[in-house]
Design an enzyme around this catalytic site. Structure first.
Site, PDB file in Angstrom:
ATOM      1  N   ALA A 258       0.866  -1.175   0.000  1.00 12.39           N
ATOM      2  CA  ALA A 258       0.000   0.000   0.000  1.00 12.39           C
ATOM      3  C   ALA A 258       0.904   1.226   0.000  1.00 12.39           C
ATOM      4  CB  ALA A 258      -0.886  -0.013   1.237  1.00 12.39           C
TER       5      ALA A 258
ATOM      6  N   GLY B 136       0.784  -5.010   1.053  1.00 15.62           N
ATOM      7  CA  GLY B 136      -0.458  -5.042   0.280  1.00 15.62           C
ATOM      8  C   GLY B 136      -0.268  -5.664  -1.098  1.00 15.62           C
TER       9      GLY B 136
ATOM     10  N   GLU C 289      -0.613  -9.249  -0.507  1.00 15.69           N
ATOM     11  CA  GLU C 289      -2.032  -9.513  -0.204  1.00 15.69           C
ATOM     12  C   GLU C 289      -2.891  -9.420  -1.463  1.00 15.69           C
ATOM     13  OE1 GLU C 289      -1.840  -6.501   2.904  1.00 15.69           O
ATOM     14  OE2 GLU C 289      -2.663  -7.960   4.302  1.00 15.69           O
TER      15      GLU C 289
ATOM     16  N   GLU D 174       5.033  -5.339   7.075  1.00 12.81           N
ATOM     17  CA  GLU D 174       4.339  -4.290   7.842  1.00 12.81           C
ATOM     18  C   GLU D 174       4.869  -4.158   9.262  1.00 12.81           C
ATOM     19  OE1 GLU D 174       2.905  -6.584   5.961  1.00 12.81           O
ATOM     20  OE2 GLU D 174       1.260  -5.735   4.792  1.00 12.81           O
TER      21      GLU D 174
END
Ligand code: DAK
Length: 258
Positions: free
Chosen positions: A66, A109, A112, A132
């Site tokens: 992200a 992300g 993911e 993260e």
């Protein structure tokens, strides 16, 4: 919709591709990019000419996570109210199969998002990870849930709590990746797989995807019932009649997608 962060193409008959196109930030996933991906995939899902999708980045990165710059500004309450992450959830509603073609980094992300796809075809040099923890966070889009279901508690704890990267080979051995391909063929390998799937009877492909995903939510008994009912449903399709008839007549089937 005007797309600024993705590029669409159709690399083969029946295959729709979405390319992440923010190379300067290693395809970091900001809110706009996620909405564009979702919008494009929903359009492919509604397009009868598309039977399989590919999501890919470039050689250097599938996506490095992200967008940290975007996330770092927002407060928790702003995030909750604006719900900039709704596109992640909505992607679960896509009915046609999605292949993630991963070259380079698939981190946070990005990892993911690849796991949110139905299959991952990875370059032998791809690197996966959920880093993260090194930002003082935990994964927020399935890294603790989808990964645990896919590879189990022990390895997910190792990956999430150390934040270490892992190789395509490790991802393959863990069952996270469907196929590993030579680095030079990272995209062609995914296109080849997409062509194979796109050449199959479309309703059976759709039902197969749905039944496999249901196994994550249902008990074994309910899952088997779901599978059986969908098996019976498929017996009513023209394609199932054609498939079995063609087998008995020793010829190739001609699918109608009905
Ligand atoms: N966000 C923003 N910019 C990024 C980025 C990211 N995730 N990753 C890389 N970049 C930018 C870098 O800042 C750099 O920009 P400039 O400095 O040139 O302006 C450019 O991309 C090139 O990166 P590097 O110079 O760092 O390149 P290197 O080859 O040296 O290193 C790297 C590559 C991938 C190892 C490194 O860039 C890196 O560690 N990147 C961050 C990886 C990371 O921590 N990812 C996890 C982010 S947190 C949720 C959904 C999702 C999420 C959370 C919630 N909900 C649904 C609730 C996800 C969270 C995350 O992914």
């Amino acid at each position: 919709m005007q797309y600024d962060n993705i590029i669409l193409s159709s690399p083969a008959d029946g295959v729709g591709a979405v390319q992440l196109n923010r190379p300067k930030v290693l395809n970091a996933l900001n809110t706009k990019t996620m909405s564009e991906i979702l919008h494009a995939m929903q359009a492919y899902d509604a397009d009868p000419n598309i039977r399989c999708m590919i999501l890919h980045g470039d050689e250097r990165a599938f996506a490095a996570g992200a967008d940290i710059r975007e996330m770092s500004d927002a407060t928790a309450v702003q995030m909750m109210v604006r719900n900039p992450f709704s596109a992640w959830e909505d992607m679960r509603g896509i009915k046609k199969p999605i292949i993630a073609a991963v070259s380079g980094f698939a981190l946070g992300g990005g990892c993911e998002l690849a796991m949110l796809c139905d299959m991952i075809v990875a370059s032998e040099t791809a690197q996966f990870g959920q880093p993260e923890i090194k930002l003082g966070l935990i994964p927020g889009a399935g890294g603790t849930q989808r990964m645990t279901k896919a590879i189990g508690k022990a390895r997910t704890m190792d990956i999430v709590l150390t934040g270490r990267n892992f190789t395509a080979q490790e991802a393959f051995d863990l069952g996270l990746v469907s196929r590993i391909v030579p680095a030079a063929e990272w995209l062609e390998g995914a296109i080849k797989m997409a062509k194979e799937i796109a050449s199959m009877p479309a309703i059976a492909v759709r039902e197969g995807k749905e039944a496999i995903l249901k196994s994550f939510d249902l008990s074994i008994e309910m899952g088997l019932e779901f599978e059986r009912k969908n098996f019976y449903l498929l017996l009513t399709t023209d394609d199932a009649h054609e498939g079995m008839k063609a087998f008995m007549e020793k010829r190739m089937p001609v699918w109608k997608g009905q």
